[in-house]
Design a protein around this motif. Structure first.
Motif, short mmCIF file in Angstrom:
data_model
loop_
_atom_site.label_atom_id
_atom_site.label_comp_id
_atom_site.label_asym_id
_atom_site.label_seq_id
_atom_site.Cartn_x
_atom_site.Cartn_y
_atom_site.Cartn_z
N UNK A 106 49.43 39.31 47.43
CA UNK A 106 50.43 38.26 47.69
C UNK A 106 50.64 38.11 49.21
N UNK A 109 48.22 36.03 51.16
CA UNK A 109 48.29 34.56 51.06
C UNK A 109 48.66 33.97 52.40
N UNK A 113 43.25 32.42 52.76
CA UNK A 113 41.86 32.55 52.30
C UNK A 113 41.75 32.12 50.84
N UNK A 115 39.61 32.79 48.40
CA UNK A 115 39.40 33.84 47.41
C UNK A 115 40.68 34.63 47.12
N UNK A 116 41.52 34.80 48.13
CA UNK A 116 42.78 35.53 47.91
C UNK A 116 43.69 34.73 46.99
N UNK A 118 42.70 32.63 44.69
CA UNK A 118 42.12 32.77 43.35
C UNK A 118 42.47 34.13 42.76
N UNK A 119 42.41 35.18 43.59
CA UNK A 119 42.75 36.52 43.12
C UNK A 119 44.20 36.56 42.60
N UNK A 122 44.43 34.70 39.20
CA UNK A 122 43.88 35.42 38.04
C UNK A 122 44.68 36.70 37.78
N UNK A 123 45.20 37.31 38.84
CA UNK A 123 46.04 38.50 38.67
C UNK A 123 47.29 38.16 37.84
N UNK A 124 47.90 37.02 38.16
CA UNK A 124 49.07 36.60 37.41
C UNK A 124 48.69 36.29 35.96
N UNK A 125 47.52 35.65 35.80
CA UNK A 125 47.04 35.36 34.45
C UNK A 125 46.81 36.67 33.69
#
Lengths: 139, 143
Positions: A106, A109, A113, A115-116, A118-119, A122-125
């Motif tokens: 977090x 952010x 970036x 990719x960060x 996106x990370x 998906x982490x929240x998902x």
């Protein structure tokens, strides 16, 4: 007041991560690379954290309530089960693959970036997906 | 040793954040717990009770901006690894943390400070899993 405290604590936390280099994934992977050029920085971060949190947590043990709330909200779970171990293993694998835990992902952010971002999504998902597992209480 | 002073300082700021939330709000500083409660709260349309959590997350992003802007600290290199790896690792981190009820800060900084047996075991477990993973990726697969 609660909201200001939240913001202040978040800034402290994020500043701590950035200052210690933990918003960079290579520091974390470097720590986990025992058989490469081992970088023990993370140990000092955790040590510094515990140096402050340990006495405060021990002191608050005997306090009836925090300043701006009625009760302490501490986890009551004391059972070491398959969920705890299995979850920690999955987290450890993901952490090592990319070099982010939730906090550092977090905070990173701030660098914008792709990719960060996106990370973090998906982490929240992943967190929300875990609700599909039957919980220990229900099983 | 001098190289580790920023790490110690940064770590103690994280510890101070944990101390502030515990003493003032009685809360564990687990980023995963804060994020999860925020998400589930927002899905239910409950903003006001979660405002402190939302602001904590905003602070997490502001903190590094302040450090880099005013502290003159260089911005770290962007993460190495493909989008696919980011997706897979992100899912594992989110799912694993929720199932294992805690993350690096919740178990590692707060739980260990409470001497919670669960947190100590969880911290050793995710570190061990991390050591094994990096060993396999870097030294067995040679990535």
């Amino acid at each position: 007041m609660k909201n200001l405290v939240g913001l202040f604590a978040g800034i402290l936390f994020g500043a701590g991560l950035a200052l210690s280099g933990m918003t960079g994934t290579q520091k974390v992977i470097g720590f986990l690379d025992l058989f490469g050029a081992w970088d023990i920085t993370l140990m000092f971060v955790m040590g510094g954290g515990l140096l402050v949190s340990f006495p405060v947590y021990q002191y608050m043990k005997n306090k009836p309530r925090p300043v701006f709330d009625e009760d302490l909200h501490l986890p009551s779970k004391t059972i070491i089960d398959k969920r705890l171990i299995g979850g920690a293993i999955l987290f450890g694998i993901g952490w090592a693959l990319y070099g982010y835990c939730q906090g550092s992902a977090i905070s990173s952010l701030a660098y914008g970036d792709m990719n960060s971002i996106i990370f973090v999504v998906t982490m929240t998902a992943g967190m929300l997906l875990s609700k599909l597992l039957p919980t220990a209480d229900k099983a | 040793m001098e190289a580790y002073i920023p790490a110690l300082e940064g770590g103690s700021l994280i510890g101070a954040a944990a101390a502030v939330l515990l003493v003032l709000l009685g809360r564990i500083t687990g980023v995963s717990g804060v994020l999860f409660s925020t998400m589930t709260g927002l899905l239910k349309g409950d903003v006001s009770d979660n405002l402190w959590r939302i602001l904590f997350l905003v602070g997490l992003v502001l903190g590094p901006i302040i450090v880099h802007q005013f502290g003159g600290l260089p911005i770290p290199d962007a993460p190495e690894g493909s989008i696919t790896l980011a997706i897979v690792a992100g899912l594992l981190v989110g799912f694993g943390i929720k199932v294992g009820s805690g993350c690096t800060s919740g178990h590692g900084i707060c739980g260990m400070a409470r001497l919670s047996k669960c947190s100590i075991i969880a911290t050793y477990t995710f570190m061990a899993a991390g050591f094994v993973t990096v060993f396999i990726v870097r030294h067995v697969m040679g990535a």
